[in-house]
Write a protein that holds these residues in place. Sequence first.
Motif, PDB file in Angstrom:
ATOM      1  N   GLY A 230      36.087  33.657  43.586  1.00  0.00           N
ATOM      2  CA  GLY A 230      35.702  34.948  43.041  1.00  0.00           C
ATOM      3  C   GLY A 230      34.220  35.082  42.731  1.00  0.00           C
ATOM      4  O   GLY A 230      33.771  36.130  42.265  1.00  0.00           O
ATOM      5  N   ARG A 231      33.447  34.018  43.011  1.00  0.00           N
ATOM      6  CA  ARG A 231      32.001  34.106  42.774  1.00  0.00           C
ATOM      7  C   ARG A 231      31.297  34.926  43.854  1.00  0.00           C
ATOM      8  O   ARG A 231      30.186  35.395  43.644  1.00  0.00           O
ATOM      9  CB  ARG A 231      31.405  32.690  42.748  1.00  0.00           C
ATOM     10  CG  ARG A 231      31.787  31.896  41.500  1.00  0.00           C
ATOM     11  CD  ARG A 231      31.275  30.477  41.606  1.00  0.00           C
ATOM     12  NE  ARG A 231      31.512  29.725  40.359  1.00  0.00           N
ATOM     13  CZ  ARG A 231      31.246  28.422  40.222  1.00  0.00           C
ATOM     14  NH1 ARG A 231      30.760  27.734  41.254  1.00  0.00           N
ATOM     15  NH2 ARG A 231      31.471  27.826  39.066  1.00  0.00           N
ATOM     16  N   ARG A 232      31.968  35.086  44.992  1.00  0.00           N
ATOM     17  CA  ARG A 232      31.343  35.809  46.101  1.00  0.00           C
ATOM     18  C   ARG A 232      32.179  37.063  46.401  1.00  0.00           C
ATOM     19  O   ARG A 232      33.350  36.969  46.728  1.00  0.00           O
ATOM     20  CB  ARG A 232      31.296  34.902  47.340  1.00  0.00           C
ATOM     21  CG  ARG A 232      30.407  35.439  48.468  1.00  0.00           C
ATOM     22  CD  ARG A 232      30.210  34.358  49.541  1.00  0.00           C
ATOM     23  NE  ARG A 232      31.422  34.102  50.289  1.00  0.00           N
ATOM     24  CZ  ARG A 232      31.743  34.730  51.428  1.00  0.00           C
ATOM     25  NH1 ARG A 232      30.925  35.636  51.915  1.00  0.00           N
ATOM     26  NH2 ARG A 232      32.852  34.433  52.059  1.00  0.00           N
ATOM     27  N   GLN A 233      31.540  38.247  46.260  1.00  0.00           N
ATOM     28  CA  GLN A 233      32.302  39.487  46.417  1.00  0.00           C
ATOM     29  C   GLN A 233      32.054  40.199  47.746  1.00  0.00           C
ATOM     30  O   GLN A 233      32.175  41.421  47.850  1.00  0.00           O
ATOM     31  CB  GLN A 233      31.999  40.442  45.255  1.00  0.00           C
ATOM     32  CG  GLN A 233      30.542  40.783  45.063  1.00  0.00           C
ATOM     33  CD  GLN A 233      30.359  41.807  43.946  1.00  0.00           C
ATOM     34  OE1 GLN A 233      31.286  42.549  43.602  1.00  0.00           O
ATOM     35  NE2 GLN A 233      29.172  41.857  43.361  1.00  0.00           N
ATOM     36  N   HIS A 234      31.728  39.433  48.767  1.00  0.00           N
ATOM     37  CA  HIS A 234      31.539  40.021  50.094  1.00  0.00           C
ATOM     38  C   HIS A 234      32.899  40.475  50.643  1.00  0.00           C
ATOM     39  O   HIS A 234      33.926  39.824  50.420  1.00  0.00           O
ATOM     40  CB  HIS A 234      30.897  38.998  51.044  1.00  0.00           C
ATOM     41  CG  HIS A 234      30.419  39.597  52.324  1.00  0.00           C
ATOM     42  ND1 HIS A 234      31.253  39.746  53.426  1.00  0.00           N
ATOM     43  CD2 HIS A 234      29.219  40.106  52.680  1.00  0.00           C
ATOM     44  CE1 HIS A 234      30.575  40.307  54.404  1.00  0.00           C
ATOM     45  NE2 HIS A 234      29.332  40.540  53.983  1.00  0.00           N
ATOM     46  N   PRO A 235      32.948  41.615  51.376  1.00  0.00           N
ATOM     47  CA  PRO A 235      34.210  42.120  51.933  1.00  0.00           C
ATOM     48  C   PRO A 235      34.967  41.117  52.795  1.00  0.00           C
ATOM     49  O   PRO A 235      36.192  41.220  52.944  1.00  0.00           O
ATOM     50  CB  PRO A 235      33.778  43.326  52.780  1.00  0.00           C
ATOM     51  CG  PRO A 235      32.513  43.779  52.140  1.00  0.00           C
ATOM     52  CD  PRO A 235      31.828  42.536  51.651  1.00  0.00           C
ATOM     53  N   SER A 236      34.250  40.147  53.374  1.00  0.00           N
ATOM     54  CA  SER A 236      34.942  39.139  54.177  1.00  0.00           C
ATOM     55  C   SER A 236      35.696  38.148  53.290  1.00  0.00           C
ATOM     56  O   SER A 236      36.586  37.432  53.744  1.00  0.00           O
ATOM     57  CB  SER A 236      33.942  38.374  55.049  1.00  0.00           C
ATOM     58  OG  SER A 236      33.029  37.660  54.224  1.00  0.00           O
ATOM     59  N   ASN A 237      35.366  38.132  51.993  1.00  0.00           N
ATOM     60  CA  ASN A 237      35.951  37.163  51.066  1.00  0.00           C
ATOM     61  C   ASN A 237      36.998  37.790  50.143  1.00  0.00           C
ATOM     62  O   ASN A 237      38.011  37.169  49.849  1.00  0.00           O
ATOM     63  CB  ASN A 237      34.843  36.523  50.226  1.00  0.00           C
ATOM     64  CG  ASN A 237      35.387  35.454  49.290  1.00  0.00           C
ATOM     65  OD1 ASN A 237      36.113  34.561  49.718  1.00  0.00           O
ATOM     66  ND2 ASN A 237      35.044  35.539  48.015  1.00  0.00           N
ATOM     67  N   ILE A 238      36.728  39.016  49.665  1.00  0.00           N
ATOM     68  CA  ILE A 238      37.651  39.659  48.722  1.00  0.00           C
ATOM     69  C   ILE A 238      38.158  40.992  49.283  1.00  0.00           C
ATOM     70  O   ILE A 238      37.629  41.519  50.255  1.00  0.00           O
ATOM     71  CB  ILE A 238      36.975  39.899  47.349  1.00  0.00           C
ATOM     72  CG1 ILE A 238      35.881  40.966  47.477  1.00  0.00           C
ATOM     73  CG2 ILE A 238      36.435  38.604  46.769  1.00  0.00           C
ATOM     74  CD1 ILE A 238      35.367  41.489  46.147  1.00  0.00           C
TER      75      ILE A 238
END
Length: 253
Positions: free
Chosen positions: A193-201
Amino acid sequence: MGVSEEKNETCGTVCLKYILFTFNFLFWLAGGVVMAVGVWTLVEKSDYISLLPSKTYAVSAYILVLAGAIVMVTGVLGCCATFKEKRRLLRMYFVLLLCIFLLEILAGILAYVYYQQLNEELKQNLRQTMIQKYKQKSYEHITSAVDKLQQEFKCCGSNSSSDWGESIWIRSSDAEGRVVPDSCCKTPTEFCGRRQHPSNIYKVEGGCMSKLEKFILEHLKIIGAVGVGIACVQIIGMVFTCCLYRSLKAEPY
């Protein structure tokens, strides 16, 4: 009374008995269906009930469970009353049918009323519940429900992932640098959850409010349809019960 009239009365009574017995058997099966729908509503997605400010949704499901259980008992009583031709048993059976009828109409009405107010309640409360209670002490059930909601419906936040920016937990040191909960991630791992890029979340997929609303509305339709549908069928049973009751001779006291 003539012989032909007596035969007609006997024939009519026998026909009523078999019609009522068939009805009771189907009614008993319907009771199992009603109870199953109520239990399914409470168990299958019970976590989500904690996210709703109103208890109407849960109450309507509990009423269905209660009504279903009484229906199954009543079905057996109806069969006994029909074949033993006891007017007292038929009276008791009719009263139980009436009580179940009222219970199921109540469940249907509650489902309909909550259907009308659900959107406004979710708008006012879901976002606040998420940002104020997530990961807070004594609200573990809320945390579990939110995590399950975000993973099952592939969503993040109430309206969007940006809602988490106001979360008490996200703003605290306990979040350890997360900008959204790990349950927002498409592949949940610790600290993802530290990275909020669309590819991740689930960022472009939108928030959970509309998806939870759609899910609950579908369940409310089922609760309402089952409650009102079975209640209407019971009217037929009450009519046949009255007919059989009137065709039987009064019991001696």
